[in-house]
Design a protein around this motif. Structure first.
Motif, PDB file in Angstrom:
ATOM      1  N   ASN A   1      58.391  33.379 -65.276  1.00 59.92           N
ATOM      2  CA  ASN A   1      58.470  34.675 -64.603  1.00 59.92           C
ATOM      3  C   ASN A   1      59.066  34.488 -63.208  1.00 59.92           C
ATOM      4  OD1 ASN A   1      58.107  37.367 -63.972  1.00 59.92           O
ATOM      5  ND2 ASN A   1      55.914  37.392 -64.372  1.00 59.92           N
ATOM      6  N   LYS A   2      59.490  35.575 -62.607  1.00 64.85           N
ATOM      7  CA  LYS A   2      59.909  35.526 -61.205  1.00 64.85           C
ATOM      8  C   LYS A   2      58.692  35.206 -60.336  1.00 64.85           C
ATOM      9  CE  LYS A   2      63.413  39.070 -62.077  1.00 64.85           C
ATOM     10  NZ  LYS A   2      63.844  40.460 -61.775  1.00 64.85           N
ATOM     11  N   THR A   3      58.940  34.834 -59.101  1.00 61.32           N
ATOM     12  CA  THR A   3      57.864  34.489 -58.166  1.00 61.32           C
ATOM     13  C   THR A   3      57.813  35.504 -57.041  1.00 61.32           C
ATOM     14  OG1 THR A   3      58.201  32.142 -58.656  1.00 61.32           O
ATOM     15  CG2 THR A   3      56.956  32.663 -56.667  1.00 61.32           C
ATOM     16  N   HIS A   4      56.603  35.881 -56.663  1.00 62.57           N
ATOM     17  CA  HIS A   4      56.418  36.835 -55.563  1.00 62.57           C
ATOM     18  C   HIS A   4      57.131  36.317 -54.307  1.00 62.57           C
ATOM     19  CE1 HIS A   4      54.428  39.220 -52.462  1.00 62.57           C
ATOM     20  NE2 HIS A   4      53.990  40.040 -53.417  1.00 62.57           N
ATOM     21  N   PRO A   5      57.886  37.175 -53.608  1.00 59.99           N
ATOM     22  CA  PRO A   5      58.674  36.724 -52.445  1.00 59.99           C
ATOM     23  C   PRO A   5      57.871  35.966 -51.395  1.00 59.99           C
ATOM     24  CG  PRO A   5      59.275  38.961 -53.039  1.00 59.99           C
ATOM     25  CD  PRO A   5      58.092  38.599 -53.894  1.00 59.99           C
ATOM     26  N   SER A   6      56.638  36.403 -51.112  1.00 60.29           N
ATOM     27  CA  SER A   6      55.853  35.739 -50.068  1.00 60.29           C
ATOM     28  C   SER A   6      55.335  34.373 -50.523  1.00 60.29           C
ATOM     29  CB  SER A   6      54.682  36.624 -49.636  1.00 60.29           C
ATOM     30  OG  SER A   6      53.787  36.831 -50.712  1.00 60.29           O
ATOM     31  N   VAL A   7      55.310  34.141 -51.829  1.00 64.38           N
ATOM     32  CA  VAL A   7      54.809  32.868 -52.361  1.00 64.38           C
ATOM     33  C   VAL A   7      55.926  31.829 -52.464  1.00 64.38           C
ATOM     34  CG1 VAL A   7      53.706  31.790 -54.392  1.00 64.38           C
ATOM     35  CG2 VAL A   7      52.973  34.048 -53.633  1.00 64.38           C
ATOM     36  N   LYS A   8      57.167  32.284 -52.530  1.00 59.84           N
ATOM     37  CA  LYS A   8      58.305  31.376 -52.713  1.00 59.84           C
ATOM     38  C   LYS A   8      58.364  30.295 -51.645  1.00 59.84           C
ATOM     39  CE  LYS A   8      61.572  34.432 -55.098  1.00 59.84           C
ATOM     40  NZ  LYS A   8      62.873  35.133 -54.976  1.00 59.84           N
ATOM     41  N   GLU A   9      57.926  30.631 -50.446  1.00 59.22           N
ATOM     42  CA  GLU A   9      58.059  29.700 -49.321  1.00 59.22           C
ATOM     43  C   GLU A   9      56.910  28.701 -49.226  1.00 59.22           C
ATOM     44  OE1 GLU A   9      60.980  29.877 -47.972  1.00 59.22           O
ATOM     45  OE2 GLU A   9      61.315  31.638 -49.238  1.00 59.22           O
ATOM     46  N   TYR A  10      55.886  28.857 -50.055  1.00 60.66           N
ATOM     47  CA  TYR A  10      54.773  27.910 -50.018  1.00 60.66           C
ATOM     48  C   TYR A  10      55.247  26.540 -50.494  1.00 60.66           C
ATOM     49  CZ  TYR A  10      51.699  32.040 -49.739  1.00 60.66           C
ATOM     50  OH  TYR A  10      51.096  33.216 -49.370  1.00 60.66           O
ATOM     51  N   LYS A  11      54.728  25.517 -49.866  1.00 56.19           N
ATOM     52  CA  LYS A  11      55.083  24.157 -50.280  1.00 56.19           C
ATOM     53  C   LYS A  11      54.131  23.710 -51.385  1.00 56.19           C
ATOM     54  CE  LYS A  11      58.230  24.150 -47.089  1.00 56.19           C
ATOM     55  NZ  LYS A  11      59.658  24.285 -47.458  1.00 56.19           N
TER      56      LYS A  11
END
Length: 425
Positions: A92-102
């Motif tokens: 699935n796509k990833t929530h925009p705010s979660v994309k930046e998590y390491k």
């Protein structure tokens, strides 16, 4: 048919694809997005962050071959099947705010304080239950085998109390209770994102010689609830729909990690599951609602916990965003996951054809799931947190009405302790 493909460029990839093959019952995966080369780099980056599941280049190669294959060609159905097989593996796509998590999740909040045991060193769940004769996990080969257990006496009562407490709480929140089957076909499991028939399978399959082909034991009630709604159409005003189920969960996966010893990871256990169906506009708010419901269920039980917003590599294939709750287990001196809730957007609904009507237009719903109570890990957190220095276990006040008013769990004397006898040949 093939020549018509050349001049229908004004149609979107998705609409033409569906109009041409709408008579075939296949997952309606968003080919307009996934097979558009302008999105390829975004998809590749998402795959990298999601543990490398799926191969978009293989999808595009197969799609290009499929476009050039006539339905009269002998290889047509094989190529079509391969295309949807490749499409189905994409996450699935990833929530925009979660994309930046390491690598690490983001801490949302902590609930309840850790209990101070003073100079007393808290015991582990396995040692407590051994001393009180509340559980058996050894020498069970004649019955249920490795990674299984028996709960005895008041520990079995506590299991039932947790289930009743959770179900009563969910009913007050207007969840609809459903009794679900534990045996499902592979198409339902795979449509929900569960792996079947590969080296990393999580699922038990039934012997086709004796039980019929393509039958599996369910890993969670989420899959049964999603299967119940397969090929359904809902009115927009009837959404969101909130369902709950109590079921046995069967997991073939094993672990040698010391952190997952004992009953932390077992082959079968009881779980209360929440499942929600929403419009796309409602799903993010519903995820927050499910997560808040978990907090409200767990907070009165008295153990310390933290809420985590999980990074992309922890989401699995179906989830767009996922929250975990980890409980402090003082006997282990470590946190352990006791719950999670996920927004799967239209990942499952496109594969199971779950839709709603919006102004005479059919749209795909969003599906969400959340753990309301997973018994073994919940018991670990409860027993280790509420152990008494004198050997008793305090029952949280909110659970006492579900245990006939009992305030403590004490040693079980009604069922004999397990003794191994040596039999002479």
């Amino acid at each position: 048919m093939l020549s018509s493909l050349m001049y229908k460029t004004s149609l979107s990839i998705r609409s033409y694809f569906l109009r041409l093959y709408s008579s075939v019952p296949l997952p309606d995966i968003d080919v307009d997005y996934y097979c558009n080369v302008e999105n390829t780099m975004e998809i590749i980056e998402n795959i990298k962050k999601r543990k490398g599941v799926g191969n978009i280049n293989r999808v595009l190669e197969t799609y290009n071959i499929f476009k050039q294959t006539s339905p009269n060609d002998k290889s047509y159905f094989t190529i079509r099947e391969n295309l949807f097989k490749e499409l189905s593996t994409l996450p699935n796509k990833t929530h925009p705010s979660v994309k930046e998590y390491k690598e690490d999740p983001r801490l949302v909040r902590e609930l309840n304080k850790k209990r101070d045991f003073g100079s007393y060193v808290p015991l582990e769940f396995g040692e407590i239950t051994r001393r009180l004769n509340l559980m058996r996990t050894d020498k069970l080969g004649q019955t249920c085998g490795h990674k299984s257990y028996y709960f005895l006496g008041e520990l079995a009562e506590l299991e039932e109390a947790l289930i009743k407490y959770t179900v009563c709480s969910l009913l007050k929140k207007n969840f609809n209770l459903v009794s679900v089957p534990d045996i499902l076909p592979s198409n339902v499991l795979q449509s929900c994102g569960m792996m079947v028939n590969n080296d990393r399978t999580q699922i038990y399959s039934l012997d086709p010689l004796h039980h019929g082909p393509d039958l599996y034991l369910s890993g969670t009630a989420e899959m049964s609830l999603a299967g119940l709604l397969m090929n359904t159409v809902h009115q927009k005003q009837d959404l969101p729909l909130k369902l709950a189920a109590v079921s046995r969960c069967y997991r073939a996966e094993t672990s040698n990690l010391i952190e997952e010893r004992g009953i932390y990871r077992v082959h079968q256990f009881t779980k209360v599951e929440m499942f929600a169906v929403t419009t796309p506009e409602q799903s993010e708010e519903m995820l927050e609602y499910l997560q808040k419901t978990e907090e409200e269920l767990f907070s009165p039980l008295g153990f310390h916990m933290k809420v985590l917003d999980m990074p992309p590599h922890e989401l699995g294939a179906p989830a767009y965003r996922k929250y975990d709750i980890e409980a402090w287990m003082p006997g282990r001196n470590n946190y352990g996951e006791v719950s999670s809730c996920s927004n799967c957007t239209d990942y499952q609904s496109r594969r199971l054809h779950i839709k709603y009507i919006d102004k005479s237009k059919l749209m795909y719903v969003h599906t969400l799931n959340g753990t309301a109570c997973a018994i073994p890990r919940m018991l670990i957190a409860l027993i280790e947190t509420h152990q008494d220095l004198k050997g008793k276990i305090l029952i949280p006040e909110i659970l006492q009405p579900f245990m006939n008013g009992k305030k403590y769990i004490t040693k079980n004397t009604s069922i004999p302790e397990l003794k191994l006898l040596k039999i002479k040949k």
